[in-house]
Design an enzyme around this catalytic site. Structure first.
Site, PDB file in Angstrom:
ATOM      1  N   LYS A  22       1.391  29.639  62.343  1.00  0.00           N
ATOM      2  CA  LYS A  22       1.863  30.700  63.247  1.00  0.00           C
ATOM      3  C   LYS A  22       2.692  31.729  62.455  1.00  0.00           C
ATOM      4  CE  LYS A  22       5.703  30.075  65.819  1.00  0.00           C
ATOM      5  NZ  LYS A  22       6.740  31.122  65.716  1.00  0.00           N
ATOM      6  N   ASN A  23       3.596  31.221  61.612  1.00  0.00           N
ATOM      7  CA  ASN A  23       4.534  32.114  60.942  1.00  0.00           C
ATOM      8  C   ASN A  23       3.950  32.795  59.711  1.00  0.00           C
ATOM      9  OD1 ASN A  23       6.297  31.546  62.943  1.00  0.00           O
ATOM     10  ND2 ASN A  23       7.597  30.163  61.749  1.00  0.00           N
ATOM     11  N   CYS A 117      17.344  34.932  71.855  1.00  0.00           N
ATOM     12  CA  CYS A 117      16.407  33.941  72.396  1.00  0.00           C
ATOM     13  C   CYS A 117      17.210  32.652  72.552  1.00  0.00           C
ATOM     14  CB  CYS A 117      15.209  33.754  71.478  1.00  0.00           C
ATOM     15  SG  CYS A 117      15.599  32.822  70.005  1.00  0.00           S
ATOM     16  N   ARG A 122      19.745  36.188  67.120  1.00  0.00           N
ATOM     17  CA  ARG A 122      18.596  36.731  66.377  1.00  0.00           C
ATOM     18  C   ARG A 122      18.742  38.234  66.055  1.00  0.00           C
ATOM     19  NH1 ARG A 122      14.499  33.054  67.135  1.00  0.00           N
ATOM     20  NH2 ARG A 122      13.698  33.758  65.117  1.00  0.00           N
ATOM     21  N   ASP A 311      13.019  24.591  61.382  1.00  0.00           N
ATOM     22  CA  ASP A 311      11.946  24.426  62.366  1.00  0.00           C
ATOM     23  C   ASP A 311      11.477  22.982  62.492  1.00  0.00           C
ATOM     24  OD1 ASP A 311      10.259  27.616  61.738  1.00  0.00           O
ATOM     25  OD2 ASP A 311      12.130  27.093  62.739  1.00  0.00           O
ATOM     26  N   ARG A 403       3.369  28.433  72.686  1.00  0.00           N
ATOM     27  CA  ARG A 403       3.620  29.595  71.816  1.00  0.00           C
ATOM     28  C   ARG A 403       3.244  29.265  70.381  1.00  0.00           C
ATOM     29  NH1 ARG A 403       9.201  32.504  72.104  1.00  0.00           N
ATOM     30  NH2 ARG A 403       8.056  33.472  70.400  1.00  0.00           N
TER      31      ARG A 403
HETATM   32  C1  EPZ Z   1      11.663  33.058  60.968  1.00  0.00           C
HETATM   33  O1  EPZ Z   1      12.478  33.675  61.931  1.00  0.00           O
HETATM   34  C2  EPZ Z   1      10.706  32.151  61.729  1.00  0.00           C
HETATM   35  N1  EPZ Z   1       9.880  32.963  62.627  1.00  0.00           N
HETATM   36  C3  EPZ Z   1      11.499  31.113  62.532  1.00  0.00           C
HETATM   37  O2  EPZ Z   1      10.564  30.257  63.151  1.00  0.00           O
HETATM   38  C4  EPZ Z   1      12.351  30.311  61.556  1.00  0.00           C
HETATM   39  O3  EPZ Z   1      13.133  29.382  62.290  1.00  0.00           O
HETATM   40  C5  EPZ Z   1      13.258  31.245  60.760  1.00  0.00           C
HETATM   41  O4  EPZ Z   1      12.455  32.242  60.085  1.00  0.00           O
HETATM   42  C6  EPZ Z   1      14.080  30.509  59.708  1.00  0.00           C
HETATM   43  O5  EPZ Z   1      13.230  29.821  58.827  1.00  0.00           O
HETATM   44  C7  EPZ Z   1       8.821  33.637  62.109  1.00  0.00           C
HETATM   45  O6  EPZ Z   1       8.547  33.591  60.916  1.00  0.00           O
HETATM   46  C8  EPZ Z   1       8.004  34.435  63.074  1.00  0.00           C
HETATM   47  P1  EPZ Z   1      15.593  34.694  59.735  1.00  0.00           P
HETATM   48  P2  EPZ Z   1      13.433  34.913  61.493  1.00  0.00           P
HETATM   49  O7  EPZ Z   1      15.593  36.184  59.765  1.00  0.00           O
HETATM   50  O8  EPZ Z   1      12.811  35.660  60.396  1.00  0.00           O
HETATM   51  C9  EPZ Z   1      20.162  35.707  60.564  1.00  0.00           C
HETATM   52  C10 EPZ Z   1       9.654  28.960  64.885  1.00  0.00           C
HETATM   53  O9  EPZ Z   1      10.103  27.986  65.501  1.00  0.00           O
HETATM   54  N2  EPZ Z   1      19.735  37.118  60.522  1.00  0.00           N
HETATM   55  O10 EPZ Z   1      15.142  33.995  58.500  1.00  0.00           O
HETATM   56  O11 EPZ Z   1      13.781  35.632  62.747  1.00  0.00           O
HETATM   57  C11 EPZ Z   1      19.560  34.949  61.749  1.00  0.00           C
HETATM   58  O12 EPZ Z   1      20.357  35.133  62.902  1.00  0.00           O
HETATM   59  C12 EPZ Z   1      10.546  30.152  64.591  1.00  0.00           C
HETATM   60  O13 EPZ Z   1       8.482  29.064  64.436  1.00  0.00           O
HETATM   61  C13 EPZ Z   1      20.681  38.122  60.705  1.00  0.00           C
HETATM   62  O14 EPZ Z   1      21.857  37.855  60.923  1.00  0.00           O
HETATM   63  O15 EPZ Z   1      14.707  34.155  60.952  1.00  0.00           O
HETATM   64  C14 EPZ Z   1      19.555  33.525  61.252  1.00  0.00           C
HETATM   65  O16 EPZ Z   1      20.853  32.969  61.444  1.00  0.00           O
HETATM   66  C15 EPZ Z   1      11.930  29.987  65.206  1.00  0.00           C
HETATM   67  N3  EPZ Z   1      20.287  39.427  60.654  1.00  0.00           N
HETATM   68  C16 EPZ Z   1      19.311  33.660  59.752  1.00  0.00           C
HETATM   69  O17 EPZ Z   1      19.639  35.021  59.427  1.00  0.00           O
HETATM   70  C17 EPZ Z   1      18.976  39.776  60.425  1.00  0.00           C
HETATM   71  O18 EPZ Z   1      18.672  40.999  60.369  1.00  0.00           O
HETATM   72  C18 EPZ Z   1      17.865  33.406  59.332  1.00  0.00           C
HETATM   73  O19 EPZ Z   1      17.056  34.186  60.180  1.00  0.00           O
HETATM   74  C19 EPZ Z   1      18.015  38.748  60.240  1.00  0.00           C
HETATM   75  C20 EPZ Z   1      18.416  37.427  60.287  1.00  0.00           C
END
Ligand code: EPZ
Length: 424
Positions: A22-23, A117, A122, A311, A403
């Site tokens: 998915k990712n 979410c 996020r 995850d 999803r």
């Molecule tokens: C990706 O989400 C994945 N989704 C998530 O999978 C996964 O849990 C996550 O990476 C961490 O590995 C997809 O790839 C579509 P991040 P993402 O930006 O990119 C903070 C699933 O279950 N952050 O790596 O949204 C954020 O709040 C889903 O398949 C900021 O503060 O996660 C988090 O604490 C859930 N500002 C940390 O960084 C930003 O601009 C990591 O988030 C971006 C992120």
């Protein structure tokens, strides 16, 4: 709302196919926006989030053709509306991945802020910071990010980007935008997840110049345009990890066809420490287990790849609930990713949560009950718990599961689980 009815106690045997990730699929669908030529994606999983992304692409004027179980053909040649509206974005935060490609291809984008979410707020501040460094002006108005090239610019410019924390989709947005930017872009603390490397391979097949993908430092030389390509989506390591935990918990012997053991080192190491036998085999992963009650509970701390993936936190916790001993789990990535705990308690688990830390005291058995899914991976956790709980477990609100898992109940049924979907 559909629900799953599970009768626990069955061991699992046989072979199950792992679908495309998915990712990886979601950013790759957005990467098709970068070219006026058609792109063909193979091994695309059948998921609700993929359907949502296809609706978003059609909204933009992108042609999408999917033959049954065959390749997906995306033609962004007639892209006319570089926008991702709230009604689509609110159900799938990964829509933010349209921002970089639209800015690179059209010099403009209007993408709704994803909002929070279940698992956390996020934010997308790092996405905005990095794309601004590449010559975009991004204003937030009425809940939308309105992005355009800075005055006088005809295209994005290469930049040196170091985000405040590692962000997976942030890295993907920058990677896609940089392929058409003027000059060189360097991503310093880039995410190293396998899905990043898979996206880079697709972009390289389209003519992009990228090196260092899969490491924490990625360098991209911008080119004038990208051509079409055909690319196969990498196998889903989280789906594979989910099935590994399921078989470890129920006991049995299962081959996960297409699974990539080399993408699951941290999880496999913990499963082996627990007492399960996990082996990489030709085109897959074989897992054999005596059952959770004979395994040793394992503590872990979620971190960015190649560490233990957030995850997989909920799914492994389900295993710890019925293993021997006590385990401490620390969730370092998201601020609210323990919502499965309250539902596990309904099944008889013994868990104490204090902020980012959960302490699980393994129990000899769980007892079936009705539980409620709250988010994608929490749903998978509850399915695993239901597979081992005595009696019947009903998992409600499984649209969360749909999803991110391709026909999970059919795959589990195929290896011996007593599980059925009940339409609402
Ligand atoms: C990706 O989400 C994945 N989704 C998530 O999978 C996964 O849990 C996550 O990476 C961490 O590995 C997809 O790839 C579509 P991040 P993402 O930006 O990119 C903070 C699933 O279950 N952050 O790596 O949204 C954020 O709040 C889903 O398949 C900021 O503060 O996660 C988090 O604490 C859930 N500002 C940390 O960084 C930003 O601009 C990591 O988030 C971006 C992120």
């Amino acid at each position: 709302m559909d629900r799953l009815l599970i009768r626990g106690g069955r061991r699992l045997h046989g072979e199950v196919p792992v679908s495309g990730a998915k990712n990886a699929a979601l950013p790759q669908l957005c990467a098709a926006l970068l070219s006026a030529e058609p792109v063909t994606l193979l091994n695309m999983p059948r998921l609700q989030d993929v359907s949502t992304m296809l609706r978003l692409l059609r909204h933009m004027g992108v042609g999408v053709e999917r033959s049954d179980d065959g390749p997906l053909r995306i033609d962004a040649g007639a892209l006319h509306t570089p926008e991702a509206p709230y009604e689509l974005v609110k159900t799938m935060r990964a829509s933010v991945l349209a921002l970089g490609p639209l800015l690179a291809r059209r010099g403009a984008a209007k993408v709704s802020l994803p909002g929070g979410c279940a698992i956390g707020s996020r934010p997308v501040d790092q996405h905005i910071k990095g794309l601004t460094a590449m010559g975009a002006d991004i204003a937030v108005e009425h809940g939308d990010m309105i992005a355009r090239l800075s005055a006088g610019r005809r295209r994005l410019k290469g930049a040196h980007i170091a985000t405040d924390m590692i962000t997976v989709t942030g890295t993907e947005n920058f990677l896609m935008a940089a392929t058409l930017a003027e000059g060189e872009t360097v991503l310093e603390n880039a995410a190293q997840e396998p899905e990043i490397a898979d996206l880079a391979e697709m972009l390289i097949a389209m003519g992009a110049q990228i090196e260092g993908h899969g490491s924490s430092r990625i360098r991209i030389q911008g080119v004038d345009r990208l051509h079409g390509c055909s690319h196969r989506v990498v196998a889903d390591r989280i789906e594979a990890g989910t099935f590994l935990c399921a078989v470890a918990a129920t006991g049995g012997d299962v081959l996960l066809r297409h699974g990539r053991a080399d993408h699951l080192d941290a999880v496999i190491e913990k499963l082996r420490a627990a007492g399960a036998d996990v082996q990489a085999v030709a085109d897959g992963i074989r897992v054999q287990s005596p059952g959770g009650a004979k395994l040793k509970a394992q503590g872990f701390r979620t971190t960015e790849y190649p560490g233990f993936p957030t995850d997989m936190q909920a799914q492994f916790m389900a295993l710890d609930c019925i293993a021997q001993g006590t385990a401490t789990v620390t969730e370092t990535i998201f601020e609210n990713r323990f919502m499965h705990v309250d539902e596990l308690l309904r099944l008889g688990a013994r868990i104490q949560v204090d902020g980012k830390v959960a302490v699980i005291e393994g129990q000899p058995r769980l007892s079936g009950a009705t539980v409620m899914a709250t988010d994608l991976r929490a749903s998978a956790c509850l399915v695993i718990a239901g597979l081992v709980a005595e009696g019947q477990t009903a998992v409600e609100r499984i649209h969360h599961l749909d999803r991110g898992y391709d026909c999970m109940e059919a795959k589990l049924h195929g290896i011996g689980a007593d599980i059925e979907r009940v339409q609402a």
